[in-house]
Design an enzyme around this catalytic site. Structure first.
Site, short mmCIF file in Angstrom:
data_model
loop_
_atom_site.label_atom_id
_atom_site.label_comp_id
_atom_site.label_asym_id
_atom_site.label_seq_id
_atom_site.Cartn_x
_atom_site.Cartn_y
_atom_site.Cartn_z
N ASP A 81 38.04 46.26 44.12
CA ASP A 81 38.06 45.08 45.00
C ASP A 81 38.78 45.45 46.28
O ASP A 81 38.16 45.78 47.30
CB ASP A 81 38.73 43.91 44.29
CG ASP A 81 38.91 42.70 45.21
OD1 ASP A 81 38.20 42.61 46.23
OD2 ASP A 81 39.76 41.83 44.91
N GLU B 295 39.81 45.42 36.95
CA GLU B 295 39.65 45.37 38.41
C GLU B 295 40.94 45.79 39.09
O GLU B 295 42.04 45.39 38.66
CB GLU B 295 39.28 43.94 38.81
CG GLU B 295 39.17 43.67 40.29
CD GLU B 295 38.97 42.19 40.58
OE1 GLU B 295 39.41 41.74 41.65
OE2 GLU B 295 38.39 41.47 39.73
N HIS C 191 34.47 34.68 44.23
CA HIS C 191 35.14 33.64 45.03
C HIS C 191 36.41 34.21 45.65
O HIS C 191 36.69 35.40 45.55
CB HIS C 191 35.48 32.45 44.13
CG HIS C 191 36.51 32.81 43.08
ND1 HIS C 191 37.35 31.90 42.51
CD2 HIS C 191 36.86 34.00 42.51
CE1 HIS C 191 38.16 32.49 41.63
NE2 HIS C 191 37.86 33.76 41.61
N ARG C 192 37.24 33.35 46.25
CA ARG C 192 38.58 33.69 46.69
C ARG C 192 39.54 32.65 46.12
O ARG C 192 39.13 31.60 45.64
CB ARG C 192 38.70 33.71 48.22
CG ARG C 192 37.84 34.71 48.95
CD ARG C 192 37.96 36.15 48.47
NE ARG C 192 39.28 36.74 48.54
CZ ARG C 192 39.66 37.65 49.45
NH1 ARG C 192 38.83 38.03 50.40
NH2 ARG C 192 40.86 38.19 49.40
N SER C 193 40.83 32.92 46.24
CA SER C 193 41.82 31.99 45.67
C SER C 193 41.87 30.68 46.45
O SER C 193 42.13 29.61 45.90
CB SER C 193 43.20 32.63 45.64
OG SER C 193 43.56 33.11 46.91
N HIS D 120 48.77 34.71 42.40
CA HIS D 120 48.10 33.43 42.18
C HIS D 120 48.92 32.43 41.37
O HIS D 120 48.45 31.33 41.08
CB HIS D 120 46.75 33.66 41.46
CG HIS D 120 45.76 34.40 42.30
ND1 HIS D 120 44.60 34.93 41.80
CD2 HIS D 120 45.76 34.69 43.63
CE1 HIS D 120 43.93 35.52 42.78
NE2 HIS D 120 44.62 35.38 43.89
N SER E 189 45.63 37.20 47.73
CA SER E 189 45.85 38.62 47.43
C SER E 189 44.80 39.40 48.22
O SER E 189 43.70 39.66 47.74
CB SER E 189 45.69 38.86 45.93
OG SER E 189 45.71 40.24 45.64
N LYS F 173 32.92 40.10 48.03
CA LYS F 173 33.49 38.90 48.63
C LYS F 173 32.99 38.80 50.06
O LYS F 173 33.30 39.66 50.89
CB LYS F 173 35.02 38.96 48.61
CG LYS F 173 35.63 38.92 47.21
CD LYS F 173 37.13 39.14 47.28
CE LYS F 173 37.79 38.98 45.91
NZ LYS F 173 39.24 39.33 45.96
N GLN G 173 47.29 39.97 37.71
CA GLN G 173 46.96 38.76 38.46
C GLN G 173 46.00 37.81 37.75
O GLN G 173 46.13 36.60 37.88
CB GLN G 173 46.36 39.16 39.81
CG GLN G 173 46.17 38.02 40.78
CD GLN G 173 46.01 38.53 42.19
OE1 GLN G 173 46.99 38.77 42.88
NE2 GLN G 173 44.78 38.72 42.63
N GLU G 174 45.03 38.36 37.03
CA GLU G 174 44.06 37.49 36.36
C GLU G 174 43.72 38.01 34.97
O GLU G 174 43.45 39.20 34.80
CB GLU G 174 42.76 37.41 37.16
CG GLU G 174 42.86 36.74 38.50
CD GLU G 174 41.50 36.69 39.18
OE1 GLU G 174 40.56 36.13 38.59
OE2 GLU G 174 41.39 37.20 40.30
N GLU H 294 43.77 29.60 40.95
CA GLU H 294 42.37 29.69 40.54
C GLU H 294 42.08 28.93 39.26
O GLU H 294 41.03 29.11 38.64
CB GLU H 294 41.96 31.16 40.43
CG GLU H 294 42.05 31.85 41.79
CD GLU H 294 41.57 33.29 41.78
OE1 GLU H 294 41.27 33.82 40.69
OE2 GLU H 294 41.46 33.87 42.86
N LYS I 284 32.25 35.90 39.45
CA LYS I 284 33.65 35.58 39.18
C LYS I 284 34.03 34.41 40.06
O LYS I 284 34.04 34.53 41.28
CB LYS I 284 34.50 36.82 39.49
CG LYS I 284 35.99 36.64 39.38
CD LYS I 284 36.69 37.94 39.75
CE LYS I 284 38.18 37.72 39.91
NZ LYS I 284 38.89 38.93 40.36
N ASP J 202 42.16 41.47 36.16
CA ASP J 202 42.32 41.84 37.57
C ASP J 202 43.79 42.19 37.73
O ASP J 202 44.66 41.31 37.77
CB ASP J 202 41.94 40.68 38.49
CG ASP J 202 42.21 41.00 39.96
OD1 ASP J 202 42.58 42.15 40.27
OD2 ASP J 202 42.06 40.10 40.80
#
Length: 413
Positions: A312, A285, A365-367, A155, A42, A337, A163-164, A205, A388, A242
């Site tokens: 973000d 987020e 982090h990233r996915s 994700h 994403s 990031k 998303q999260e 993730e 995160k 998120d």
């Protein structure tokens, strides 16, 4: 003895089975530093460019042989003989070699792999922990983790627009306790999902990627899991979202498929405001799209008094975009990031700008991740309040948490 004598780069796999870069920087003393870079799924349109070969015969076009050739040629030629401890100078050279605003010539992933490997080599040469090398004697605060428990959006292959869904152990007295609580909640949620005949497969993730009735039902399940772990969902463990709203923003409307709704900016902000009123939500987020600046102002006014409002895709770890947000009074926190901007120096500059203006920093982090735990040290080095790094259930995520657990234990002994 701290001068650079060699640079080696390799095409390795990330957590999604796609290639990424692993780079080693070797010094005259024989000391080495290495780094592996992550990759997002994403991704915001304002992120620095991640360069790929686009050769469909290798890794479906995702290969990185061109990046490695650049490292072995023009980058090595420019850095050989330089002192690895001159991070700012080395990063400036890397940026000048690229010469573009968004790093489209060499690629942010190429530049970042070298930048981070240089920092590690210098820290090893100085015989210092990475966080001490970057942050000095003031680096001592361990972050609070935002732990991914349920995946949706880009994700996961489910029906969730958001998303999260993360848990935030705000009441834990130590980082180790925070991770223990999170693990216990994760497995309590697993049992609850099984009892309700929902899938316990996980997304990119490491959070559960079950199908729910709508975007709100996961919040109800999380509260049940927190309580099942013997914890208070208001005082001890809260929830973070998120939304990644850019992913479902088209034609000036937010199309939420699971809700069967199309909302304008104001209605989307009101939707999130009502969620915040109903549930113990700690942070939100990317509640709106990356260029919906007017909407972001409304959202910030609604939420910022009692919620961490995180940019973000909005900021992309970019000083210019963050400065625009600061001037407009938008958001009160920035997600950091490394690969969004492409070098350690630029990342630190953005963090410093955020802190000078009382914005929270969340190191992320990233996915598409690796076992590299650079961001754990970065969080302590910059005294960032939050980190995160995904779920507790996958090793490329856990490596970041484990690094922090070990550092905390060492500092307390």
């Amino acid at each position: 003895m701290s001068s650079i004598t060699n640079i080696n780069s390799y095409e390795i796999l990330d957590s999604r089975g796609l290639p990424t870069l692993y780079t080693e920087v070797i010094l005259k003393s024989g000391v080495m530093g290495s780094a592996a870079v992550p990759s997002g799924a994403s991704t915001g349109i304002h992120e620095a460019i991640e360069l790929r070969d686009k050769d469909t015969k290798r890794f479906r076009g995702k290969g990185l042989l061109k990046n490695i050739r650049s490292i072995n040629s023009i980058i090595f030629d420019a850095l050989v003989g330089l002192d690895a401890r001159s991070q700012k100078n080395i990063d400036a050279i890397l940026l000048s070699l690229d010469g573009t605003k968004n790093k489209k010539k060499l690629g942010a992933n190429t530049i970042l792999s070298v930048s981070l490997a240089v920092a590690r080599a210098a820290a090893n040469y100085e015989k210092k922990a990475l966080y001490k090398y970057i942050g000095g004697i003031c680096s001592q605060q361990l972050p609070i983790p935002l732990i991914n428990i349920i995946n949706g959006g880009a994700h996961a292959n489910n029906n969730l627009d958001i998303q999260e869904y993360m848990i935030v152990p705000v009441g834990a007295k130590t980082f180790k306790e925070a991770i223990r609580w999170s693990s216990e909640i994760f497995y309590n949620l697993r049992e609850i999902l099984i009892k309700n005949k929902l899938s316990i497969s996980v997304g990119d993730e490491g959070g559960f990627s079950s199908r729910f009735k709508n975007n709100e039902q996961p919040l109800e399940y999380l509260i049940k899991a927190i309580k099942a772990a013997g914890l208070n969902p208001e005082k001890e463990v809260m929830i973070s979202l998120d939304v990644a709203a850019s992913e479902f923003y088209k034609n000036n409307l937010y199309t939420m498929s699971s809700e069967k709704k199309q909302l304008n900016s104001l209605k989307m902000s009101e939707y999130l405001f009502n969620l915040r009123k109903e549930y113990p939500i700690f942070s939100i987020e990317d509640g709106l799209a990356e260029d919906d600046w007017k909407g972001w102002k409304e959202l910030t006014n609604m939420l910022s008094k009692n919620t961490i409002v995180v940019g973000d895709d909005l900021f992309c770890t970019n000083k210019e975009r963050l400065l625009k947000g600061i001037k407009k009074g938008i958001a009160n926190s920035i997600l950091i990031k490394l690969n969004q901007i492409g070098s350690l120096t630029e990342t630190l500059d953005t963090i410093n700008l955020a802190k000078r203006n009382s914005y929270h920093t969340i190191i992320s982090h990233r996915s598409g991740e690796t076992e590299d735990n650079f961001i754990s040290d970065l969080a302590i080095a910059t005294n960032s309040m939050y980190i995160k790094s995904g779920s507790v259930a996958r090793s490329e995520r856990g490596s970041k948490y484990n690094r922090l657990i070990i550092l905390e234990e060492k500092d307390n002994n």
